[in-house]
Design a protein around this motif. Structure first.
Motif, PDB file in Angstrom:
ATOM      1  N   SER A  18       0.831  -1.209   0.000  1.00  0.00           N
ATOM      2  CA  SER A  18       0.000   0.000   0.000  1.00  0.00           C
ATOM      3  C   SER A  18       0.863   1.256   0.000  1.00  0.00           C
ATOM      4  CB  SER A  18      -0.927   0.008   1.210  1.00  0.00           C
ATOM      5  OG  SER A  18      -1.802  -1.084   1.156  1.00  0.00           O
ATOM      6  N   ALA A  19       1.950   1.233   0.765  1.00  0.00           N
ATOM      7  CA  ALA A  19       2.839   2.396   0.820  1.00  0.00           C
ATOM      8  C   ALA A  19       3.514   2.639  -0.532  1.00  0.00           C
ATOM      9  CB  ALA A  19       3.897   2.198   1.905  1.00  0.00           C
ATOM     10  N   VAL A  20       3.966   1.571  -1.166  1.00  0.00           N
ATOM     11  CA  VAL A  20       4.611   1.720  -2.470  1.00  0.00           C
ATOM     12  C   VAL A  20       3.607   2.199  -3.512  1.00  0.00           C
ATOM     13  CG1 VAL A  20       5.716   0.435  -4.346  1.00  0.00           C
ATOM     14  CG2 VAL A  20       6.439   0.065  -1.995  1.00  0.00           C
ATOM     15  N   ALA A  21       2.408   1.614  -3.507  1.00  0.00           N
ATOM     16  CA  ALA A  21       1.378   2.033  -4.462  1.00  0.00           C
ATOM     17  C   ALA A  21       1.001   3.497  -4.262  1.00  0.00           C
ATOM     18  CB  ALA A  21       0.143   1.147  -4.326  1.00  0.00           C
ATOM     19  N   ALA A  22       0.875   3.911  -3.018  1.00  0.00           N
ATOM     20  CA  ALA A  22       0.554   5.315  -2.743  1.00  0.00           C
ATOM     21  C   ALA A  22       1.661   6.231  -3.250  1.00  0.00           C
ATOM     22  CB  ALA A  22       0.333   5.512  -1.248  1.00  0.00           C
ATOM     23  N   GLY A  23       2.893   5.805  -3.087  1.00  0.00           N
ATOM     24  CA  GLY A  23       4.016   6.604  -3.590  1.00  0.00           C
ATOM     25  C   GLY A  23       4.019   6.713  -5.100  1.00  0.00           C
ATOM     26  N   VAL A  24       3.759   5.601  -5.785  1.00  0.00           N
ATOM     27  CA  VAL A  24       3.729   5.618  -7.247  1.00  0.00           C
ATOM     28  C   VAL A  24       2.602   6.499  -7.757  1.00  0.00           C
ATOM     29  CG1 VAL A  24       3.302   4.191  -9.293  1.00  0.00           C
ATOM     30  CG2 VAL A  24       4.875   3.403  -7.535  1.00  0.00           C
ATOM     31  N   PHE A  25       1.405   6.338  -7.174  1.00  0.00           N
ATOM     32  CA  PHE A  25       0.272   7.139  -7.622  1.00  0.00           C
ATOM     33  C   PHE A  25       0.471   8.618  -7.318  1.00  0.00           C
ATOM     34  CE2 PHE A  25      -2.301   3.108  -7.483  1.00  0.00           C
ATOM     35  CZ  PHE A  25      -2.456   3.037  -8.849  1.00  0.00           C
ATOM     36  N   ILE A  29       0.508  11.576 -10.100  1.00  0.00           N
ATOM     37  CA  ILE A  29      -0.375  12.727  -9.965  1.00  0.00           C
ATOM     38  C   ILE A  29       0.428  14.020  -9.847  1.00  0.00           C
ATOM     39  CG2 ILE A  29      -2.123  13.801  -8.506  1.00  0.00           C
ATOM     40  CD1 ILE A  29      -3.103  11.424 -10.231  1.00  0.00           C
ATOM     41  N   SER A  30       1.536  13.993  -9.097  1.00  0.00           N
ATOM     42  CA  SER A  30       2.330  15.218  -8.926  1.00  0.00           C
ATOM     43  C   SER A  30       2.978  15.657 -10.232  1.00  0.00           C
ATOM     44  CB  SER A  30       3.391  15.024  -7.846  1.00  0.00           C
ATOM     45  OG  SER A  30       4.381  14.116  -8.288  1.00  0.00           O
ATOM     46  N   LEU A  31       3.248  14.707 -11.130  1.00  0.00           N
ATOM     47  CA  LEU A  31       3.787  15.081 -12.434  1.00  0.00           C
ATOM     48  C   LEU A  31       2.736  15.704 -13.332  1.00  0.00           C
ATOM     49  CD1 LEU A  31       6.131  12.122 -13.366  1.00  0.00           C
ATOM     50  CD2 LEU A  31       6.773  14.416 -12.669  1.00  0.00           C
ATOM     51  N   GLY A  32       1.476  15.450 -13.022  1.00  0.00           N
ATOM     52  CA  GLY A  32       0.397  16.055 -13.788  1.00  0.00           C
ATOM     53  C   GLY A  32       0.082  15.335 -15.083  1.00  0.00           C
ATOM     54  N   VAL A  33       0.392  14.035 -15.161  1.00  0.00           N
ATOM     55  CA  VAL A  33       0.149  13.281 -16.390  1.00  0.00           C
ATOM     56  C   VAL A  33      -1.351  13.197 -16.682  1.00  0.00           C
ATOM     57  CG1 VAL A  33       0.378  11.027 -17.502  1.00  0.00           C
ATOM     58  CG2 VAL A  33       2.255  11.937 -16.158  1.00  0.00           C
ATOM     59  N   VAL A  34      -2.123  12.771 -15.701  1.00  0.00           N
ATOM     60  CA  VAL A  34      -3.559  12.583 -15.911  1.00  0.00           C
ATOM     61  C   VAL A  34      -4.258  13.915 -16.191  1.00  0.00           C
ATOM     62  CG1 VAL A  34      -5.684  11.703 -14.904  1.00  0.00           C
ATOM     63  CG2 VAL A  34      -3.561  10.461 -14.560  1.00  0.00           C
ATOM     64  N   ASN A  52     -11.357   6.303 -11.993  1.00  0.00           N
ATOM     65  CA  ASN A  52     -11.598   4.868 -11.908  1.00  0.00           C
ATOM     66  C   ASN A  52     -10.606   4.082 -12.749  1.00  0.00           C
ATOM     67  OD1 ASN A  52     -13.742   5.165 -10.133  1.00  0.00           O
ATOM     68  ND2 ASN A  52     -15.259   5.275 -11.770  1.00  0.00           N
ATOM     69  N   ALA A  53     -10.242   4.606 -13.912  1.00  0.00           N
ATOM     70  CA  ALA A  53      -9.275   3.922 -14.771  1.00  0.00           C
ATOM     71  C   ALA A  53      -7.912   3.829 -14.100  1.00  0.00           C
ATOM     72  CB  ALA A  53      -9.166   4.635 -16.112  1.00  0.00           C
ATOM     73  N   VAL A  54      -7.475   4.898 -13.443  1.00  0.00           N
ATOM     74  CA  VAL A  54      -6.188   4.878 -12.753  1.00  0.00           C
ATOM     75  C   VAL A  54      -6.224   3.873 -11.602  1.00  0.00           C
ATOM     76  CG1 VAL A  54      -4.631   6.235 -11.303  1.00  0.00           C
ATOM     77  CG2 VAL A  54      -5.523   7.204 -13.408  1.00  0.00           C
ATOM     78  N   ILE A  55      -7.297   3.880 -10.832  1.00  0.00           N
ATOM     79  CA  ILE A  55      -7.412   2.955  -9.700  1.00  0.00           C
ATOM     80  C   ILE A  55      -7.477   1.512 -10.186  1.00  0.00           C
ATOM     81  CG2 ILE A  55      -8.940   2.217  -7.822  1.00  0.00           C
ATOM     82  CD1 ILE A  55      -9.655   5.226  -7.509  1.00  0.00           C
ATOM     83  N   LEU A  56      -8.330   1.237 -11.167  1.00  0.00           N
ATOM     84  CA  LEU A  56      -8.458  -0.128 -11.680  1.00  0.00           C
ATOM     85  C   LEU A  56      -7.184  -0.591 -12.382  1.00  0.00           C
ATOM     86  CD1 LEU A  56     -12.133  -0.108 -12.988  1.00  0.00           C
ATOM     87  CD2 LEU A  56     -11.235  -1.240 -10.948  1.00  0.00           C
ATOM     88  N   PHE A  88       1.561   5.487 -22.172  1.00  0.00           N
ATOM     89  CA  PHE A  88       1.636   5.921 -20.780  1.00  0.00           C
ATOM     90  C   PHE A  88       3.078   6.191 -20.370  1.00  0.00           C
ATOM     91  CE2 PHE A  88       2.304   4.934 -16.307  1.00  0.00           C
ATOM     92  CZ  PHE A  88       1.512   5.914 -15.741  1.00  0.00           C
ATOM     93  N   THR A  89       3.993   5.294 -20.733  1.00  0.00           N
ATOM     94  CA  THR A  89       5.400   5.489 -20.371  1.00  0.00           C
ATOM     95  C   THR A  89       5.965   6.743 -21.034  1.00  0.00           C
ATOM     96  OG1 THR A  89       5.658   3.099 -20.156  1.00  0.00           O
ATOM     97  CG2 THR A  89       7.667   4.395 -20.363  1.00  0.00           C
ATOM     98  N   GLY A  90       5.586   6.976 -22.279  1.00  0.00           N
ATOM     99  CA  GLY A  90       6.039   8.193 -22.958  1.00  0.00           C
ATOM    100  C   GLY A  90       5.509   9.444 -22.288  1.00  0.00           C
TER     101      GLY A  90
END
Length: 142
Positions: A18-25, A29-34, A52-56, A88-90
Motif C-alpha cells: 500500500s505504501a509503495v502504491a501510494a508513492g507511485v500514484f 499525480i504530482s507530475l500532472g500526467v492525468v 476509476n481507470a487509474v485505480i483499476l 503511458f510510459t512516454g
C-alpha cells in the motif's frame, strides 16, 4: 501458532504494498500526467472515468504482477496493451522531463532555437524504433 506468523506477514506485505502504491500514484499525480491528458483531450466531464481507470489499472497491475495469471486474449490484446503501456510510459517520461526542465536546458546548451517540435518528434521516433528493434530481435532470446 503458524497462522499468526502468516497473518503477520500478510499484514506487513499489505502495508508495504500500500505504501509503495501510494508513492507511485502520488508521483504520477504530482507530475500532472492525468490532468494534462484530460486537458489535451478536452474530456474534463469524464473525470470520474479517469479516476476509476487509474485505480483499476493499479489494482489490475498488482494482480497481474502478484499472481501472473495466464490470460489467453490473443495477439490483438497484446498489441493494444503494448501500445497503451508505451503511450503511458512516454507521457510519464515527458512529464518528468518537463518538471525537471530538462528540455529547455538541453536546447539552450545545444543552441537550438528553431524546430523544437521536430527535435522532440525525432527523439520520440528514435525511442519507438529502438524499442521495436529490441522487441523484434531480442525478445525471443529471453
Amino acid at each position: 501458532m503458524m497462522w499468526i506468523k502468516q497473518a503477520f506477514l500478510a499484514l506487513i506485505g499489505l502495508a508495504g504494498g500500500s505504501a509503495v502504491a501510494a508513492g507511485v500514484f502520488s508521483f504520477i499525480i504530482s507530475l500532472g500526467v492525468v490532468p494534462r491528458i484530460i486537458g489535451k483531450s478536452r474530456t474534463a466531464a469524464d473525470i470520474v472515468f479517469y479516476e476509476n481507470a487509474v485505480i483499476l489499472g493499479g489494482i489490475g497491475g498488482n494482480i497481474l504482477s502478484l499472481f501472473s495469471p495466464q490470460i489467453p486474449l490473443g495477439i490483438i490484446m497484446v498489441i493494444a496493451f503494448g501500445l497503451s503501456a508505451g503511450v503511458f510510459t512516454g507521457c510519464l517520461a515527458v512529464a518528468l522531463a518537463e518538471v525537471l526542465n530538462a528540455f529547455p536546458i538541453m536546447f539552450r546548451r545545444f543552441g537550438i532555437k528553431e524546430g523544437l517540435s521536430w527535435v522532440l518528434f525525432f527523439m520520440a521516433l528514435g525511442k519507438a524504433l529502438g524499442a521495436l528493434y529490441f522487441y523484434g530481435n531480442h525478445m525471443h532470446k529471453m
